[in-house]
Design an enzyme around this catalytic site. Sequence first.
Site, PDB file in Angstrom:
ATOM      1  CB  ALA A 103     -34.746  -3.730 -13.198  1.00 30.84           C
ATOM      2  CG  ASP A 104     -39.687  -1.045  -9.353  1.00 36.10           C
ATOM      3  OD1 ASP A 104     -39.103  -0.053  -8.871  1.00 36.10           O
ATOM      4  OD2 ASP A 104     -40.561  -1.674  -8.739  1.00 36.10           O
ATOM      5  CB  THR A 105     -37.844  -6.515  -8.021  1.00 30.43           C
ATOM      6  OG1 THR A 105     -36.915  -6.778  -9.081  1.00 30.43           O
ATOM      7  CG2 THR A 105     -38.371  -7.844  -7.493  1.00 30.43           C
ATOM      8  N   GLY A 164     -40.115  -5.792 -13.591  1.00 32.53           N
ATOM      9  CA  GLY A 164     -40.269  -5.120 -14.872  1.00 32.53           C
ATOM     10  C   GLY A 164     -38.913  -4.568 -15.291  1.00 32.53           C
TER      11      GLY A 164
END
Length: 199
Positions: free
Chosen positions: A76-78, A113
Amino acid sequence: MIIDDLNKFRIILASRSPRRQQILEELGLKFTVLVKEYDETYPEYLKGESIALLLAGKKAAMFRDKLMPDEIVITADTIVWCNNMILGKPSGKEEAYEMIRILSGNTHEVITGVTLLSAGGERSFSDTTRVTFDILTDEEIYYYIRNFEPFDKAGAYGIQEWIGLAACSRIEGSYFNVVGLPVHKLYRALLQLIRDLGN
C-alpha cells in the site's frame, strides 16, 4: 469462519507502518511483515490516484515470481494530495510546518493505492477520502509538531492524533483510509482473491 479462511494463507504485509499493522491485527488477520526497498520515483505527469497505485504496484513487483501458492502480499502507498500537488513525508520540523500550513483551512484528499499479489494473480484498487481542516494558528501547528513529531506520515499529520481531534472539521469517506489503509475495501478484495484462487 471467513477470517479463518483468510488465515489459511500466509499473508505478508510489505509495510513498516505500525498503523497498518494495527489495522490488520484488529481485523483479525495473521500476517508477517516483510519490507523490500523499491524505486519511489514516479513520472511528473501523474496525478493523485495514479501515483498511489503506481507506488503500491512497484512495492508488489519486488515480490513477483517469488511467492508460494499459499502466500499473499499486501502492499500500500498513501499520499496526501492538496492544491494539485503531493505532500509526502516531511524531512523535518520546518517542512512539516509548511505542509500543515497548506492543509490549514483547506480540503485535501488522502489517497491510498493497494496491490494484492499472489502466485495465482494480482489485483489493485484505490480509495480516496476528502478531509477538511479548520484554520490552525502557528502556535497550534508547532504544538502538534513538537509533541507528535509527525515526520513518518504523509502530509505531516496523523488523523488519529491531536491534530485530527482539534482541526478536522469534515471527513468524506473512509476514516481508516486516512489512518493508512482502506480496510473495508481490502477485506472484500482479499475475500474475492481467495475465491478466485480456489477456482
